[in-house]
Write a protein that holds these residues in place. Structure first.
Motif, PDB file in Angstrom:
ATOM      1  N   GLN A 153       0.806  -1.215   0.000  1.00 63.12           N
ATOM      2  CA  GLN A 153       0.000   0.000   0.000  1.00 63.12           C
ATOM      3  C   GLN A 153       0.844   1.271   0.000  1.00 63.12           C
ATOM      4  O   GLN A 153       0.308   2.370  -0.182  1.00 63.12           O
ATOM      5  CB  GLN A 153      -0.942   0.019   1.201  1.00 63.12           C
ATOM      6  CG  GLN A 153      -0.246   0.049   2.554  1.00 63.12           C
ATOM      7  CD  GLN A 153       0.063  -1.345   3.074  1.00 63.12           C
ATOM      8  OE1 GLN A 153       0.041  -2.309   2.295  1.00 63.12           O
ATOM      9  NE2 GLN A 153       0.330  -1.459   4.359  1.00 63.12           N
ATOM     10  N   ALA A 154       2.153   1.141   0.236  1.00 62.24           N
ATOM     11  CA  ALA A 154       3.030   2.318   0.251  1.00 62.24           C
ATOM     12  C   ALA A 154       3.320   2.761  -1.181  1.00 62.24           C
ATOM     13  O   ALA A 154       3.838   1.998  -1.992  1.00 62.24           O
ATOM     14  CB  ALA A 154       4.332   1.989   0.979  1.00 62.24           C
ATOM     15  N   ASN A 155       2.984   3.996  -1.468  1.00 66.39           N
ATOM     16  CA  ASN A 155       3.210   4.554  -2.805  1.00 66.39           C
ATOM     17  C   ASN A 155       4.372   5.535  -2.728  1.00 66.39           C
ATOM     18  O   ASN A 155       4.219   6.676  -2.307  1.00 66.39           O
ATOM     19  CB  ASN A 155       1.942   5.253  -3.313  1.00 66.39           C
ATOM     20  CG  ASN A 155       2.086   5.738  -4.736  1.00 66.39           C
ATOM     21  OD1 ASN A 155       2.987   5.300  -5.456  1.00 66.39           O
ATOM     22  ND2 ASN A 155       1.221   6.647  -5.143  1.00 66.39           N
ATOM     23  N   VAL A 156       5.555   5.064  -3.128  1.00 67.11           N
ATOM     24  CA  VAL A 156       6.768   5.877  -3.029  1.00 67.11           C
ATOM     25  C   VAL A 156       6.909   6.707  -4.293  1.00 67.11           C
ATOM     26  O   VAL A 156       6.950   6.166  -5.409  1.00 67.11           O
ATOM     27  CB  VAL A 156       8.014   4.990  -2.819  1.00 67.11           C
ATOM     28  CG1 VAL A 156       9.258   5.855  -2.644  1.00 67.11           C
ATOM     29  CG2 VAL A 156       7.815   4.097  -1.613  1.00 67.11           C
ATOM     30  N   ASP A 157       6.990   8.008  -4.122  1.00 64.37           N
ATOM     31  CA  ASP A 157       7.124   8.907  -5.258  1.00 64.37           C
ATOM     32  C   ASP A 157       8.444   8.659  -5.977  1.00 64.37           C
ATOM     33  O   ASP A 157       9.452   8.311  -5.367  1.00 64.37           O
ATOM     34  CB  ASP A 157       7.051  10.358  -4.768  1.00 64.37           C
ATOM     35  CG  ASP A 157       6.911  11.329  -5.918  1.00 64.37           C
ATOM     36  OD1 ASP A 157       7.945  11.784  -6.424  1.00 64.37           O
ATOM     37  OD2 ASP A 157       5.769  11.628  -6.304  1.00 64.37           O
TER      38      ASP A 157
END
Length: 246
Positions: A107-111
């Motif tokens: 679920q972590a959306n790393v830019d």
């Protein structure tokens, strides 16, 4: 007037930088600008400043870890430093873009910009660690013995006696590393970020500027030189203020 104003220039630059970021993130009711469309000089300066700020304390911790008497801490620090120094920067940038999201929860959306900063920070910290370690090794053992005789704890010895002297001795090398990091941001165009060099390539590819590659790249080279020369001047002033020059 100049003598009274120039001491406020670094603080003014920092405030201007923060205000710019605040405005781009929706300050004063403006529309927020996504980092996906950041490009040009702003992207170069933003990535370079954050990478420098983050890599410096990490490099100091790695240098202290490599000097640590604890085998686990020393082993981990040595493994990290030698691994990163044995890889090219472009490889680390690609690994940060591809592998960093795999190490985090789904679920972590790393830019993409964050991944680029992570790669530059990890690369620069390894080299800074060796620079700082050279400064630590240049100090005589009598500094530690004198601090123990005075009853200083290890953190107090590092913070008040050892690190200030070690960092003062390697100021030119540290600033040289920061200058190299600023120029290394040109590689971000390879991983999909349109920084200063990438925007130059985009301009040179436009029909209106075909055949004018010299003007475009000379202008970009001048911008890089101005920033790097400014860092060099700041380094010399810092050396003078801390008394490292003869």
């Amino acid at each position: 007037l100049w003598q009274s104003c120039k001491q406020w220039l670094p603080l003014s630059w920092l405030i201007t930088f923060l205000v710019t970021l605040w405005l781009m993130n929706g300050g004063f009711g403006l529309a927020a600008v996504s980092t996906k469309v950041w490009n040009g000089l702003l992207l170069t300066v933003f990535v370079a400043v954050l990478s420098i700020v983050l890599s410096f304390p990490l490099g100091v911790l790695l240098a202290l870890g490599r000097q640590s008497p604890l085998p686990i801490v020393r082993g981990v620090s040595i493994a990290y430093i030698e691994l990163i120094r044995g890889l090219p920067l472009i490889g680390i940038l690609f690994m940060a873009q591809v592998m960093l999201p795999l190490l985090l929860p789904p679920q972590a959306n790393v830019d993409q910009l964050v991944r680029a900063i992570a790669g530059l920070t990890a690369f620069s910290a390894a080299y800074l660690a060796e620079t700082v370690r050279g400064g630590l090794q240049s100090l005589p053992k009598g500094q530690w013995e004198a601090s123990r005789a005075l009853g200083f704890s290890t953190p107090m010895t590092l913070g008040l006696i050892v690190l200030p002297q070690a960092l003062r001795a390697v100021v030119p090398a540290i600033v040289g590393q920061f200058i190299g990091l600023f120029k290394d941001t040109a590689l971000l165009s390879i991983v999909g970020l349109v920084e200063l060099t990438g925007i130059a390539r985009s301009i040179a590819a436009q029909p209106d500027y075909l055949g004018r590659y010299a003007e475009v790249y000379l202008a970009i080279g001048l911008i890089y030189w101005l920033f790097c020369y400014g860092m060099s001047v700041a380094s010399r002033r810092l050396e003078h203020s801390v008394g490292t020059q003869s």
